[in-house]
Design an enzyme around this catalytic site. Structure first.
Site, PDB file in Angstrom:
ATOM      1  N   SER A 194       0.827  -1.199   0.000  1.00 36.77           N
ATOM      2  CA  SER A 194       0.000   0.000   0.000  1.00 36.77           C
ATOM      3  C   SER A 194       0.868   1.259   0.000  1.00 36.77           C
ATOM      4  O   SER A 194       1.634   1.484  -0.947  1.00 36.77           O
ATOM      5  CB  SER A 194      -0.964  -0.047   1.190  1.00 36.77           C
ATOM      6  OG  SER A 194      -1.996   0.890   1.064  1.00 36.77           O
ATOM      7  N   ASP A 284     -10.443  -3.982  -4.164  1.00 38.58           N
ATOM      8  CA  ASP A 284      -9.567  -2.982  -3.550  1.00 38.58           C
ATOM      9  C   ASP A 284      -9.676  -1.668  -4.307  1.00 38.58           C
ATOM     10  O   ASP A 284      -9.511  -1.647  -5.534  1.00 38.58           O
ATOM     11  CB  ASP A 284      -8.120  -3.487  -3.585  1.00 38.58           C
ATOM     12  CG  ASP A 284      -7.123  -2.571  -2.903  1.00 38.58           C
ATOM     13  OD1 ASP A 284      -7.496  -1.472  -2.457  1.00 38.58           O
ATOM     14  OD2 ASP A 284      -5.941  -2.966  -2.817  1.00 38.58           O
ATOM     15  N   HIS A 314      -7.856  -5.567   0.080  1.00 38.86           N
ATOM     16  CA  HIS A 314      -6.671  -4.828   0.489  1.00 38.86           C
ATOM     17  C   HIS A 314      -6.216  -5.309   1.874  1.00 38.86           C
ATOM     18  O   HIS A 314      -7.025  -5.589   2.734  1.00 38.86           O
ATOM     19  CB  HIS A 314      -7.009  -3.335   0.554  1.00 38.86           C
ATOM     20  CG  HIS A 314      -5.820  -2.447   0.737  1.00 38.86           C
ATOM     21  ND1 HIS A 314      -5.109  -1.946  -0.322  1.00 38.86           N
ATOM     22  CD2 HIS A 314      -5.220  -1.960   1.847  1.00 38.86           C
ATOM     23  CE1 HIS A 314      -4.124  -1.193   0.126  1.00 38.86           C
ATOM     24  NE2 HIS A 314      -4.171  -1.192   1.449  1.00 38.86           N
TER      25      HIS A 314
END
Length: 349
Positions: A194, A284, A314
């Site tokens: 991320s 996501d 995610h």
């Protein structure tokens, strides 16, 4: 005032969660409810069950509210899953060019192993070495590498570009002192999930010594444009569109979001980027920008393996200890890292 969830010891909540995941498949389906389909994809039962349990436990949004509350929330969430790989891993603190870091070395790993410089996720605002401890242990054991996890400064106390400055400084330290870390100076990867994937990309594009490999979990690579997945998966799948807006607002002022150091997808030349394994999650908000970055790498002539785990959400890298689809995805990523470093362009055997 603490919520009911906060009053329950994490060990108890974690035990309940693991017990639910150990139930037979048909029982888990009853708990999770009808299957979820969106954009031609079906959400994995494991992912749907976790989301259901989070709702039943009264979990708050990943972000929102005060920064302190969000940081406590992610720390508590990870404490539900304290399981570590069976193989012991030794850790020690490292001063990586003025940036705090933690070095992971699996028991029995020979000197001169490859090294992964890892940046944790959390929207540049939350997350820590501890929230991603099990991820680093898993990669160290299953990829047969040392892992240097970087404790870069967080926003809003330290807004952009503090995190990128720290990420680059720690990598440059690792490249210059690989031998001191017990690692091979010719086999160094960068990686992260991320926001940590964002930092790994920036390092891969700007470091004096280009990394040998990049391991990118659902990276956030463009704050300047919102793509369809931000709307398709805006709510209900752990990370939300509102979360990403909250993170961006705390991390980087609007006028600077189109700079390559904040949004590396807009960088003009990607041809010097290292060989890459990039994995996205189907459900996501960040899916589309990660896949667009992989396509740009391919067009620039960079060897890239793009993998969409289309039935996951995610954050799945942190969820490997729940088993099932989460562990399958974790195993694939670790295998890609091991292959990329042991059989990469520098000819390791």
């Amino acid at each position: 005032m603490a919520s009911l969830t906060e009053k329950v010891p994490p060990a108890v909540t974690g035990a309940v969660l693991r017990a639910v995941f150990a139930l037979p498949g048909p029982v888990k389906r009853l708990v999770a409810g009808a299957s979820v389909r969106r954009d031609g994809q079906e959400l994995a039962l494991d992912a749907q069950l976790l989301l259901t349990m989070m709702r039943l436990e009264g979990e708050r949004r990943l972000a929102g509210g005060t920064v302190a509350d969000a940081r406590r929330g992610i720390a508590r969430g990870q404490s539900y899953l304290p399981k570590a790989p069976a193989r012991p891993v030794r850790t020690r603190a490292v001063d990586a060019g003025g940036v705090p870091a933690r070095l992971y070395t699996p028991k029995g790993l020979a000197e001169g192993s490859p090294l992964l410089v890892f940046y944790h996720g959390g929207g540049w605002v939350i997350g820590s070495l501890d929230t991603h401890d099990t991820v680093c242990r898993y990669l160290a054991v299953h990829a047969e590498v040392r892992v240097l996890s970087v404790d870069y400064r967080l926003a809003p106390e330290h807004p952009f570009p503090a995190a990128t400055d720290d990420a680059l400084a720690a990598y440059e330290y690792a490249a210059a002192h690989a031998g001191d870390l017990g690692a091979d100076p010719g086999a160094i990867a960068v990686g992260g999930d991320s926001a940590g994937g964002n930092l790994a990309v920036v390092v891969g594009l700007t470091a004096r010594r280009t990394p040998d490999f990049a391991l990118l979990y659902y990276p956030a690579v463009d704050m300047s444009v919102l793509r369809p997945s931000r709307d398709l998966f805006a709510e209900g799948f752990y990370l939300t569109d509102a979360d990403m807006t909250w993170f961006s607002d705390h991390y980087c002022p609007e006028p600077r979001r189109a700079e390559p150091a904040a949004s590396p997808l807009v960088a003009g030349d990607l041809s010097g980027f290292p060989p890459t394994y990039l994995v996205t999650a189907g459900f996501d908000p960040l899916r589309d920008e990660g896949e667009e970055f992989a396509e740009r790498l391919r067009k620039a002539g960079v060897p890239v393996a793009l993998r969409r785990q289309e039935d996951l959400i995610h954050g799945f890298a942190n969820m490997w200890s729940l088993g099932g689809r989460f562990r399958e995805a974790a195993s694939e990523a670790a295998g890609a890292l091991r292959t990329g470093l042991y059989a990469g362009p520098r000819g390791r055997g």
